[in-house]
Design a protein around this motif. Structure first.
Motif, PDB file in Angstrom:
ATOM      1  N   THR A   1       0.850  -1.186   0.000  1.00  0.00           N
ATOM      2  CA  THR A   1       0.000   0.000   0.000  1.00  0.00           C
ATOM      3  C   THR A   1       0.882   1.232   0.000  1.00  0.00           C
ATOM      4  OG1 THR A   1      -1.707  -1.158   1.262  1.00  0.00           O
ATOM      5  CG2 THR A   1      -1.840   1.246   1.199  1.00  0.00           C
ATOM      6  N   PHE A   2       0.781   2.044  -1.043  1.00  0.00           N
ATOM      7  CA  PHE A   2       1.559   3.274  -1.161  1.00  0.00           C
ATOM      8  C   PHE A   2       0.672   4.451  -0.760  1.00  0.00           C
ATOM      9  CE2 PHE A   2       3.556   0.316  -4.104  1.00  0.00           C
ATOM     10  CZ  PHE A   2       4.893   0.446  -3.759  1.00  0.00           C
ATOM     11  N   ILE A   3       1.183   5.267   0.152  1.00  0.00           N
ATOM     12  CA  ILE A   3       0.393   6.353   0.740  1.00  0.00           C
ATOM     13  C   ILE A   3       1.117   7.669   0.524  1.00  0.00           C
ATOM     14  CG2 ILE A   3      -0.695   7.199   2.854  1.00  0.00           C
ATOM     15  CD1 ILE A   3      -0.382   4.252   3.909  1.00  0.00           C
ATOM     16  N   GLY A   4       0.427   8.639  -0.059  1.00  0.00           N
ATOM     17  CA  GLY A   4       1.031   9.945  -0.304  1.00  0.00           C
ATOM     18  C   GLY A   4      -0.003  11.043  -0.353  1.00  0.00           C
ATOM     19  N   ASP A   5       0.469  12.287  -0.377  1.00  0.00           N
ATOM     20  CA  ASP A   5      -0.451  13.427  -0.417  1.00  0.00           C
ATOM     21  C   ASP A   5      -0.528  14.068  -1.797  1.00  0.00           C
ATOM     22  OD1 ASP A   5       1.771  15.322  -0.641  1.00  0.00           O
ATOM     23  OD2 ASP A   5       2.112  14.950   1.485  1.00  0.00           O
ATOM     24  N   SER A   6       0.092  13.428  -2.803  1.00  0.00           N
ATOM     25  CA  SER A   6       0.066  13.957  -4.166  1.00  0.00           C
ATOM     26  C   SER A   6      -1.078  13.329  -4.956  1.00  0.00           C
ATOM     27  CB  SER A   6       1.397  13.681  -4.882  1.00  0.00           C
ATOM     28  OG  SER A   6       1.297  14.006  -6.255  1.00  0.00           O
ATOM     29  N   ARG A   7      -2.099  14.123  -5.200  1.00  0.00           N
ATOM     30  CA  ARG A   7      -3.231  13.622  -5.979  1.00  0.00           C
ATOM     31  C   ARG A   7      -2.800  13.287  -7.407  1.00  0.00           C
ATOM     32  NH1 ARG A   7      -8.570  13.885  -4.806  1.00  0.00           N
ATOM     33  NH2 ARG A   7      -8.145  15.322  -3.079  1.00  0.00           N
ATOM     34  N   ILE A   8      -1.830  14.059  -7.932  1.00  0.00           N
ATOM     35  CA  ILE A   8      -1.322  13.802  -9.281  1.00  0.00           C
ATOM     36  C   ILE A   8      -0.759  12.393  -9.382  1.00  0.00           C
ATOM     37  CG2 ILE A   8       0.500  14.406 -10.925  1.00  0.00           C
ATOM     38  CD1 ILE A   8      -1.671  16.403 -11.072  1.00  0.00           C
TER      39      ILE A   8
ATOM     40  N   ASP B   1       0.236  -3.344  -6.316  1.00  0.00           N
ATOM     41  CA  ASP B   1       0.161  -2.023  -5.701  1.00  0.00           C
ATOM     42  C   ASP B   1      -1.269  -1.572  -5.465  1.00  0.00           C
ATOM     43  OD1 ASP B   1       0.007  -2.039  -8.526  1.00  0.00           O
ATOM     44  OD2 ASP B   1       0.269   0.128  -8.592  1.00  0.00           O
ATOM     45  N   GLU B   2      -1.466  -0.871  -4.357  1.00  0.00           N
ATOM     46  CA  GLU B   2      -2.703  -0.146  -4.097  1.00  0.00           C
ATOM     47  C   GLU B   2      -2.320   1.185  -3.467  1.00  0.00           C
ATOM     48  OE1 GLU B   2      -5.042  -2.697  -1.609  1.00  0.00           O
ATOM     49  OE2 GLU B   2      -4.024  -2.080   0.230  1.00  0.00           O
ATOM     50  N   TYR B   3      -3.223   2.162  -3.545  1.00  0.00           N
ATOM     51  CA  TYR B   3      -2.858   3.532  -3.173  1.00  0.00           C
ATOM     52  C   TYR B   3      -3.877   4.154  -2.229  1.00  0.00           C
ATOM     53  CZ  TYR B   3       0.329   2.909  -7.049  1.00  0.00           C
ATOM     54  OH  TYR B   3       1.306   2.422  -7.874  1.00  0.00           O
ATOM     55  N   GLN B   4      -3.359   5.037  -1.381  1.00  0.00           N
ATOM     56  CA  GLN B   4      -4.202   5.830  -0.496  1.00  0.00           C
ATOM     57  C   GLN B   4      -3.738   7.280  -0.546  1.00  0.00           C
ATOM     58  OE1 GLN B   4      -4.381   4.354   3.525  1.00  0.00           O
ATOM     59  NE2 GLN B   4      -4.907   2.271   2.896  1.00  0.00           N
ATOM     60  N   LEU B   5      -4.672   8.169  -0.819  1.00  0.00           N
ATOM     61  CA  LEU B   5      -4.386   9.600  -0.769  1.00  0.00           C
ATOM     62  C   LEU B   5      -4.608  10.074   0.650  1.00  0.00           C
ATOM     63  CD1 LEU B   5      -3.727  12.175  -2.444  1.00  0.00           C
ATOM     64  CD2 LEU B   5      -6.213  12.489  -2.690  1.00  0.00           C
ATOM     65  N   THR B   6      -3.613  10.745   1.220  1.00  0.00           N
ATOM     66  CA  THR B   6      -3.697  11.164   2.611  1.00  0.00           C
ATOM     67  C   THR B   6      -3.463  12.667   2.722  1.00  0.00           C
ATOM     68  OG1 THR B   6      -2.910  10.627   4.840  1.00  0.00           O
ATOM     69  CG2 THR B   6      -1.235  10.828   3.134  1.00  0.00           C
ATOM     70  N   PRO B   7      -4.026  13.344   3.716  1.00  0.00           N
ATOM     71  CA  PRO B   7      -3.740  14.769   3.911  1.00  0.00           C
ATOM     72  C   PRO B   7      -2.258  14.984   4.196  1.00  0.00           C
ATOM     73  CG  PRO B   7      -5.653  14.084   5.198  1.00  0.00           C
ATOM     74  CD  PRO B   7      -5.025  12.837   4.673  1.00  0.00           C
ATOM     75  N   ARG B   8      -1.738  16.154   3.855  1.00  0.00           N
ATOM     76  CA  ARG B   8      -0.312  16.443   4.044  1.00  0.00           C
ATOM     77  C   ARG B   8       0.113  16.250   5.492  1.00  0.00           C
ATOM     78  NH1 ARG B   8       3.753  18.769   1.411  1.00  0.00           N
ATOM     79  NH2 ARG B   8       2.447  19.095  -0.414  1.00  0.00           N
ATOM     80  N   LYS B   9      -0.739  16.640   6.442  1.00  0.00           N
ATOM     81  CA  LYS B   9      -0.359  16.521   7.846  1.00  0.00           C
ATOM     82  C   LYS B   9      -0.198  15.059   8.268  1.00  0.00           C
ATOM     83  CE  LYS B   9      -5.110  16.727   9.636  1.00  0.00           C
ATOM     84  NZ  LYS B   9      -6.038  17.463  10.538  1.00  0.00           N
ATOM     85  N   SER B  10      -0.871  14.157   7.575  1.00  0.00           N
ATOM     86  CA  SER B  10      -0.747  12.733   7.895  1.00  0.00           C
ATOM     87  C   SER B  10       0.467  12.102   7.202  1.00  0.00           C
ATOM     88  CB  SER B  10      -2.017  11.981   7.478  1.00  0.00           C
ATOM     89  OG  SER B  10      -3.138  12.467   8.182  1.00  0.00           O
ATOM     90  N   ASN B  11       1.124  12.903   6.368  1.00  0.00           N
ATOM     91  CA  ASN B  11       2.313  12.431   5.656  1.00  0.00           C
ATOM     92  C   ASN B  11       3.556  13.173   6.153  1.00  0.00           C
ATOM     93  OD1 ASN B  11       3.410  10.671   3.725  1.00  0.00           O
ATOM     94  ND2 ASN B  11       3.436  12.244   2.145  1.00  0.00           N
ATOM     95  N   ALA B  12       3.499  13.604   7.411  1.00  0.00           N
ATOM     96  CA  ALA B  12       4.540  14.471   7.957  1.00  0.00           C
ATOM     97  C   ALA B  12       5.906  13.796   8.004  1.00  0.00           C
ATOM     98  CB  ALA B  12       4.149  14.947   9.353  1.00  0.00           C
ATOM     99  N   GLU B  13       5.943  12.496   8.279  1.00  0.00           N
ATOM    100  CA  GLU B  13       7.238  11.800   8.373  1.00  0.00           C
ATOM    101  C   GLU B  13       7.983  11.841   7.045  1.00  0.00           C
ATOM    102  OE1 GLU B  13       7.751   8.266  11.418  1.00  0.00           O
ATOM    103  OE2 GLU B  13       6.031   7.913  10.113  1.00  0.00           O
ATOM    104  N   ALA B  14       7.293  11.458   5.980  1.00  0.00           N
ATOM    105  CA  ALA B  14       7.933  11.450   4.662  1.00  0.00           C
ATOM    106  C   ALA B  14       8.278  12.867   4.218  1.00  0.00           C
ATOM    107  CB  ALA B  14       7.021  10.772   3.641  1.00  0.00           C
ATOM    108  N   ASP B  15       7.413  13.825   4.539  1.00  0.00           N
ATOM    109  CA  ASP B  15       7.654  15.223   4.185  1.00  0.00           C
ATOM    110  C   ASP B  15       8.913  15.743   4.882  1.00  0.00           C
ATOM    111  OD1 ASP B  15       6.664  17.939   3.128  1.00  0.00           O
ATOM    112  OD2 ASP B  15       6.875  18.308   5.278  1.00  0.00           O
ATOM    113  N   LYS B  16       9.077  15.420   6.152  1.00  0.00           N
ATOM    114  CA  LYS B  16      10.255  15.857   6.894  1.00  0.00           C
ATOM    115  C   LYS B  16      11.525  15.254   6.307  1.00  0.00           C
ATOM    116  CE  LYS B  16      12.250  16.084  11.534  1.00  0.00           C
ATOM    117  NZ  LYS B  16      12.057  15.751  12.974  1.00  0.00           N
ATOM    118  N   LEU B  17      11.469  13.970   5.931  1.00  0.00           N
ATOM    119  CA  LEU B  17      12.626  13.323   5.329  1.00  0.00           C
ATOM    120  C   LEU B  17      13.010  13.991   4.012  1.00  0.00           C
ATOM    121  CD1 LEU B  17      11.673   9.603   6.013  1.00  0.00           C
ATOM    122  CD2 LEU B  17      13.693  10.780   6.914  1.00  0.00           C
ATOM    123  N   ALA B  18      12.003  14.371   3.211  1.00  0.00           N
ATOM    124  CA  ALA B  18      12.274  15.048   1.949  1.00  0.00           C
ATOM    125  C   ALA B  18      12.928  16.410   2.193  1.00  0.00           C
ATOM    126  CB  ALA B  18      10.975  15.213   1.162  1.00  0.00           C
TER     127      ALA B  18
END
Length: 219
Positions: free
Chosen positions: A144-151, A185-202
């Motif tokens: 399951t791939f989870i991100g905040d990018s709708r694109i 693969d399956e996908y989940q769109l998540t709000p940016r605040k719920s993706n804070a760990e990956a965002d901080k790493l980036a």
């Protein structure tokens, strides 16, 4: 990996009917199959995976036992950050998984140059996650791939057309990598605040801070 169940049901007067289930996780498939067999009216029962391979109940149980020692139940958070002035991108990846009855978290990041947009950075982050899964020797697993990018989410699910040729090439690379690894693969769109760990790493990657760690998650 998810499985579909096909079973032939025999009614008391000898008539038979064939049923097909939806896809379900391996543990659920085994539980349902065993319950069906207890009825004493199942004449034939088999499983199909996402590659259309046929399995017996014994083989599926053996598979479940085998993956207990490998990374499984994988949830992968990804995020890409982009600096327009430099063309640099920071890619963040967080993998949650089970192995040997324990829960782990793997955190990694990297920096790339020569990208043209934030959307490309997001696709690059997803590809980077696949590279990390490859290092972990993940094969023939549902991820399951989870991100905040709708694109990216809609692009990978084929729901949106890709207007940039470069994004289409990323989709092709990602699909080829997944196919070579046997990943479903399956996908989940998540709000940016719920993706804070990956965002901080980036963000850390853009600042030149390299992260690579794996830790057990304790109750």
């Amino acid at each position: 990996m998810k499985f579909r169940i096909e079973w032939t049901y025999r009614v008391p007067k000898g008539k038979e009917v064939v049923f097909f289930s939806d896809e379900m996780p391996v543990e659920v498939a085994i539980e349902i199959a065993e319950d069906l067999e207890r009825t004493g009216r199942v004449k034939k029962l088999r499983f199909e995976d996402q590659f259309d391979s046929s399995w017996t109940l014994k083989e599926v149980k053996a598979y479940l036992k085998e993956i207990e020692t490998e990374p499984h139940h994988l949830s992968v958070y990804f995020d890409g950050g982009y600096e327009r002035t430099s063309g640099d991108a920071g890619l963040g990846c967080v993998v949650y998984y089970k192995q040997n009855g324990k829960l782990f978290r793997r955190r990694t990041n990297t920096k790339l140059d020569g990208l043209i947009s934030n959307n490309e950075a997001e696709y690059a982050a997803l590809y980077f996650c696949l590279q990390e899964l490859e290092v972990m020797e993940v094969r023939r697993q549902l991820v399951t791939f989870i991100g905040d990018s709708r694109i990216v989410i809609n692009g990978m699910e084929g729901e949106w057309p890709l207007e940039e040729d470069k994004l289409g090439s990323w989709v092709k690379r990602i699909r080829e990598k997944m196919n070579s690894m046997g990943i479903q693969d399956e996908y989940q769109l998540t709000p940016r605040k719920s993706n804070a760990e990956a965002d901080k790493l980036a963000t850390q990657a853009l600042k030149g801070i390299s992260i690579a760690s794996t830790s057990e998650i304790l109750d």
